[in-house]
Enzyme design. Structure first.
Site, mmCIF file in Angstrom:
data_model
loop_
_atom_site.group_PDB
_atom_site.id
_atom_site.type_symbol
_atom_site.label_atom_id
_atom_site.label_comp_id
_atom_site.label_asym_id
_atom_site.label_seq_id
_atom_site.Cartn_x
_atom_site.Cartn_y
_atom_site.Cartn_z
ATOM 1 N N HIS A 129 3.797 -2.161 3.103
ATOM 2 C CA HIS A 129 3.520 -0.701 2.753
ATOM 3 C C HIS A 129 4.979 -0.435 1.944
ATOM 4 C CE1 HIS A 129 0.576 -0.656 5.582
ATOM 5 N NE2 HIS A 129 -0.105 0.288 4.873
ATOM 6 N N HIS A 140 -5.355 9.361 -0.416
ATOM 7 C CA HIS A 140 -5.271 8.737 0.793
ATOM 8 C C HIS A 140 -6.227 9.380 1.990
ATOM 9 C CE1 HIS A 140 -3.314 6.111 4.056
ATOM 10 N NE2 HIS A 140 -3.457 5.309 3.066
ATOM 11 N N HIS A 171 -5.740 2.881 -4.535
ATOM 12 C CA HIS A 171 -5.820 2.994 -3.064
ATOM 13 C C HIS A 171 -6.133 4.378 -2.958
ATOM 14 C CE1 HIS A 171 -5.017 1.810 0.994
ATOM 15 N NE2 HIS A 171 -4.154 2.437 1.142
ATOM 16 N N ASP A 210 0.766 -1.215 -0.182
ATOM 17 C CA ASP A 210 -0.104 0.008 -0.100
ATOM 18 C C ASP A 210 0.827 1.176 -0.103
ATOM 19 O OD1 ASP A 210 -1.903 -1.946 0.183
ATOM 20 O OD2 ASP A 210 -2.786 -0.888 1.999
ATOM 21 N N ASP A 211 0.176 2.447 -0.574
ATOM 22 C CA ASP A 211 0.853 3.833 -0.278
ATOM 23 C C ASP A 211 1.916 4.312 -1.225
ATOM 24 O OD1 ASP A 211 -0.916 3.555 1.704
ATOM 25 O OD2 ASP A 211 0.250 3.667 3.245
#
Length: 245
Positions: free
Chosen positions: A200, A110, A106, A55-56
């Site tokens: 991540h 965010h 995603h 993620d991210d």
């Protein structure tokens, strides 16, 4: 009717309406969404496959390091990309795609709290960004922080997405930087076929994540595990169901 009575009945009405509203928008629960297939946490399989998810990202340092490791061990992964980061580092998005990894959505900025309309705008903007770089439109979406409501899932599904979470026992919490040893132990002690493991590659210092992966990937591979994308995992489940039928 006195003013006090009016106020009393008004308060009662609002309270009742509130409860009804919560019932309408409360999480229906994992069993419901797994049965409908709208949300994926992991799959039940005897095949030794696992899905590494990140993620991210993308991040110029950490995503590149992850990709180097995946290439070294011939492993595939799924990257849940933040649209703003994709715009900053399109070369990493393209590299991830051309090297056979799955790109997923995603959101664009965010946001931890977001209206349904804003969520749909964020998803569309991120998809447009990824498509402009790769010619591919993601069909997977992971909510920020894993937080969702029925309304969010309904909106995402309506727009053509499948929502992807992770195995409850495979949240590495690497974003907290708990130490390489803890990240490795978390994964190695709990891994079983069909797991979706959460890491991540952006959002902070991911040095511990990279060092942990240097141990985790070869160790799991030595145990006979194959690293697949989320879509490959879902396809594997569908094939098993067809065989049973």
């Amino acid at each position: 009717m006195t003013r006090i009575h009016v106020l009393f009945f008004t308060v009662c009405f609002l309270i009742i309406s509130g409860f009804l509203g919560e019932k309408g928008y409360a999480d229906k629960g994992r069993p419901y969404y797994e049965e409908t297939g709208e949300v994926v946490w992991d799959i039940n399989t005897e095949d030794k496959i696992v899905a590494l998810t990140f993620d991210d990202g993308p991040h110029p340092k950490y995503t590149a390091a992850v990709l180097d490791l995946l290439a070294k061990y011939d492993a595939k992964a799924t990257f849940f990309i933040i649209g703003k980061n994709a715009e900053k580092y399109p070369e990493l998005v393209l590299r991830s795609y051309t090297e056979g990894h799955e790109l997923a959505n995603h959101t664009y900025t965010h946001p931890f709290k977001v209206s349904i309309k804003k969520l749909q705008e964020e998803l569309q903007k991120t998809n447009d960004t990824i498509y402009s770089i790769t010619g591919f439109s993601p069909v997977l979406f992971r909510p920020v922080g894993g937080n969702y409501t029925d309304a969010m899932i309904n909106a995402a599904v309506k727009d053509g997405y499948k929502v992807v979470m992770w195995s409850w026992h495979q949240d590495t919490q690497d974003w907290k930087e708990p130490g390489v040893k803890k990240i490795v132990q978390k994964v190695m002690k709990g891994t079983r076929p069909g797991d979706v493991i959460l890491f991540h590659d952006g959002g902070g210092n991911r040095t511990q994540t990279i060092k942990a992966l240097e141990e985790i990937i070869p160790a799991l591979k030595k145990q006979g595990y194959t690293f697949v994308t989320i879509s490959e995992m879902i396809e594997s489940k569908q094939q098993q169901q067809e065989q049973v039928q």
